[in-house]
Design a protein around this motif. Structure first.
Motif, PDB file in Angstrom:
ATOM      1  N   LEU A   1       3.230  -3.210  15.972  1.00 18.07           N
ATOM      2  CA  LEU A   1       3.322  -1.638  15.837  1.00 18.07           C
ATOM      3  C   LEU A   1       2.363  -0.821  14.718  1.00 18.07           C
ATOM      4  N   TYR A   2       2.350  -1.800  13.924  1.00 19.56           N
ATOM      5  CA  TYR A   2       1.402  -1.135  12.604  1.00 19.56           C
ATOM      6  C   TYR A   2      -0.206  -1.581  12.808  1.00 19.56           C
ATOM      7  N   ALA A   3      -0.403  -2.507  13.378  1.00 21.77           N
ATOM      8  CA  ALA A   3      -1.863  -2.730  13.765  1.00 21.77           C
ATOM      9  C   ALA A   3      -2.814  -1.654  14.304  1.00 21.77           C
ATOM     10  N   PRO A   4      -2.545  -0.887  15.182  1.00 25.55           N
ATOM     11  CA  PRO A   4      -3.284   0.158  15.611  1.00 25.55           C
ATOM     12  C   PRO A   4      -3.288   1.199  14.542  1.00 25.55           C
ATOM     13  N   ILE A   5      -2.325   1.271  13.919  1.00 23.56           N
ATOM     14  CA  ILE A   5      -2.526   2.296  12.717  1.00 23.56           C
ATOM     15  C   ILE A   5      -3.259   2.094  11.643  1.00 23.56           C
TER      16      ILE A   5
ATOM     17  N   SER B   1       0.891  -1.144  -0.027  1.00 25.98           N
ATOM     18  CA  SER B   1       0.052  -0.043   0.062  1.00 25.98           C
ATOM     19  C   SER B   1       0.863   1.234   0.027  1.00 25.98           C
ATOM     20  N   LEU B   2       1.197   1.725  -1.222  1.00 26.31           N
ATOM     21  CA  LEU B   2       1.998   2.857  -1.552  1.00 26.31           C
ATOM     22  C   LEU B   2       1.720   3.756  -2.391  1.00 26.31           C
ATOM     23  N   TYR B   3       1.703   5.020  -2.136  1.00 23.40           N
ATOM     24  CA  TYR B   3       1.810   5.972  -3.439  1.00 23.40           C
ATOM     25  C   TYR B   3       2.719   5.720  -4.104  1.00 23.40           C
ATOM     26  N   PRO B   4       2.337   6.172  -5.508  1.00 23.40           N
ATOM     27  CA  PRO B   4       3.441   5.707  -6.570  1.00 23.40           C
ATOM     28  C   PRO B   4       4.625   6.393  -6.450  1.00 23.40           C
ATOM     29  N   GLN B   5       4.715   7.427  -6.085  1.00 21.65           N
ATOM     30  CA  GLN B   5       5.956   8.355  -5.754  1.00 21.65           C
ATOM     31  C   GLN B   5       6.840   7.759  -4.778  1.00 21.65           C
TER      32      GLN B   5
ATOM     33  N   ALA C   1      -5.847   2.570   3.192  1.00 22.65           N
ATOM     34  CA  ALA C   1      -4.559   1.855   3.422  1.00 22.65           C
ATOM     35  C   ALA C   1      -3.236   2.471   3.194  1.00 22.65           C
ATOM     36  N   VAL C   2      -3.232   3.337   1.878  1.00 20.53           N
ATOM     37  CA  VAL C   2      -2.180   3.868   1.947  1.00 20.53           C
ATOM     38  C   VAL C   2      -1.601   4.899   2.678  1.00 20.53           C
ATOM     39  N   ASN C   3      -2.676   5.641   3.195  1.00 21.85           N
ATOM     40  CA  ASN C   3      -2.401   6.592   4.445  1.00 21.85           C
ATOM     41  C   ASN C   3      -1.922   5.946   5.479  1.00 21.85           C
ATOM     42  N   ALA C   4      -2.562   5.008   5.955  1.00 18.54           N
ATOM     43  CA  ALA C   4      -2.142   4.275   7.177  1.00 18.54           C
ATOM     44  C   ALA C   4      -0.555   3.741   7.009  1.00 18.54           C
ATOM     45  N   SER C   5      -0.235   3.456   5.879  1.00 17.15           N
ATOM     46  CA  SER C   5       1.243   3.030   5.567  1.00 17.15           C
ATOM     47  C   SER C   5       2.150   4.040   5.663  1.00 17.15           C
ATOM     48  N   LEU C   6       1.638   5.400   5.007  1.00 16.74           N
ATOM     49  CA  LEU C   6       2.459   6.598   5.178  1.00 16.74           C
ATOM     50  C   LEU C   6       2.863   6.996   6.543  1.00 16.74           C
ATOM     51  N   LEU C   7       1.580   6.768   7.273  1.00 17.49           N
ATOM     52  CA  LEU C   7       1.686   7.257   8.648  1.00 17.49           C
ATOM     53  C   LEU C   7       2.544   6.721   9.564  1.00 17.49           C
ATOM     54  N   PHE C   8       2.579   5.241   9.263  1.00 14.74           N
ATOM     55  CA  PHE C   8       3.806   4.671   9.996  1.00 14.74           C
ATOM     56  C   PHE C   8       5.105   5.031   9.525  1.00 14.74           C
TER      57      PHE C   8
END
Length: 384
Positions: free
Chosen positions: A342-346, A33-37, A353-360
């Protein structure tokens, strides 16, 4: 003229910006789950992520020249300077290799190439040129290396993975560089492919050019010129490199990070010059003292990163590996990794999904920034 006591805050800030960008793209919550850039181009082409490594090499080149310039003013001999650079390169290579060994210490299949290893090789290969040659000689070497690399990649036939002779096959695992890497490293290549490596031997030649472009920039920065004139020409040179890189991509080879094509080396140097020129004007060249002081305050996180770049790079790699390696047993019998815990609560937050991944990734960056701030506060600057 730069004196022996001069330190460019803009270079520290640019280095710190690049480190922060690396933390951001290397530590998502979910690689799916990533933004293309925030991921590399699949093959040819480029994204923001593809800028990061050439920025590092450009910065290495600028630092090489400015550091040697200061040491020459302090009457260091050329032999001393060369030995110091080669020693530094060796340490960087060994640190990179040690990172690849952790956590399994599998000497049978450990990846020998890597990011730090490429930085080390480029430093070692550029060192004699920086110490003994003029900017004209360095420019000639850049042109020669790009020409030699292009000739090998486009004209020399080599066996592909299946053993068939191919020429100008600029595809994963089928180019001349991939053949050399398989022949030299065998099973010690990038585990995602095992048939080629993005930090392979042959593509180190144009990567050295990325360092030498930085060295040429260092020559310009230490010239007896008006600081505003220096800034303007940094921008102009950057725009020229972008244009030349596009021409090379059309006529010679596409922009491709994995192959570090000549168009990639020149094009990314263009972006490095433009981004560095922005930092240079805001932090070192601006005649408006109040603006300069405000920018130093705003850029302070990048400056702190940049003053301990190698240590933070290494530490971030260790932390990321440990987050994936350490598994903790749960009451339901499962053993998720520390990263997953650590990622589960985020991940459970009401965001995409991409914003949660970015927040981590942003929180990882914040953690590294706290470490950088603590080291800066204690005046702990780790160098090799």
């Amino acid at each position: 003229m730069l004196t022996s006591k001069t330190r460019l805050l803009s270079l520290d800030a640019f280095r710190g910006f690049t480190i922060a960008a690396m933390f951001l793209v290397n530590n998502p919550g979910d690689w799916g789950s990533l933004y293309p850039q925030l991921e590399h181009a699949a093959w040819s082409g480029w994204t923001f992520t593809d800028c990061i490594f050439p920025f590092f090499l450009f910065i290495v080149g600028v630092s090489l020249h400015l550091s040697l310039h200061r040491k020459v003013l302090a009457d260091h001999s050329e032999t001393q300077l060369l030995l110091q650079l080669l020693k530094r390169a060796l340490w960087i290579f060994l640190i990179g290799l040690a990172l690849n060994l952790i956590p399994n210490f599998d000497f049978q299949s450990v990846r020998i190439p890597g990011v730090l290893q490429r930085i080390a090789l480029c430093t070692a290969l550029a060192a004699p040129l920086v110490v003994y040659s003029s900017w004209r000689g360095q420019l000639l070497v850049i042109m020669a290396l790009l020409a030699i690399y292009s000739f090998i990649m486009l004209a020399v036939q080599v066996p592909d993975v299946e053993g068939n002779l191919v020429a100008a096959a600029l595809e994963p695992g089928r180019d001349a560089g991939a053949y050399i890497d398989r022949s030299v490293f065998g099973n010690h290549l990038w585990k995602q492919s095992r048939t080629w490596d993005p930090e392979g031997l042959l593509s180190t030649l144009p990567a050295v050019c990325s360092v030498l472009f930085g060295v040429l920039t260092g020559h310009w920065l230490s010239a007896k010129r008006d600081i505003a004139e220096k800034t303007v020409w940094l921008f102009i040179a950057g725009l020229a490199c972008l244009a030349i890189g596009q021409i090379l991509a059309s006529w010679l080879m596409p922009v491709n990070k994995s192959l570090w094509t000549p168009s990639f080396a020149v094009f990314m140097t263009g972006w490095a010059l433009i981004v560095f020129a922005c930092f240079y004007w805001l932090l070192d060249a601006s005649p408006a003292i109040h603006l300069k002081n405000r920018m130093i305050y705003l850029m302070h996180p990048f400056i702190m990163y940049g003053m301990n770049a190698l240590f933070l790079f290494t530490l971030s790699g260790l932390i990321a590996k440990m987050l994936g390696f350490i598994h903790l047993p749960q009451t339901d019998g499962s053993q998720p990794s520390l990263h997953a815990l650590l990622y589960a609560p985020i991940k459970a937050l009401p965001v995409s999904a991409v914003n949660a991944s970015l927040l981590f990734a942003l929180l990882f960056n914040l953690t590294m920034l706290i470490i950088a701030w603590g080291m800066w506060k204690k005046r702990w600057f780790v160098k090799v």
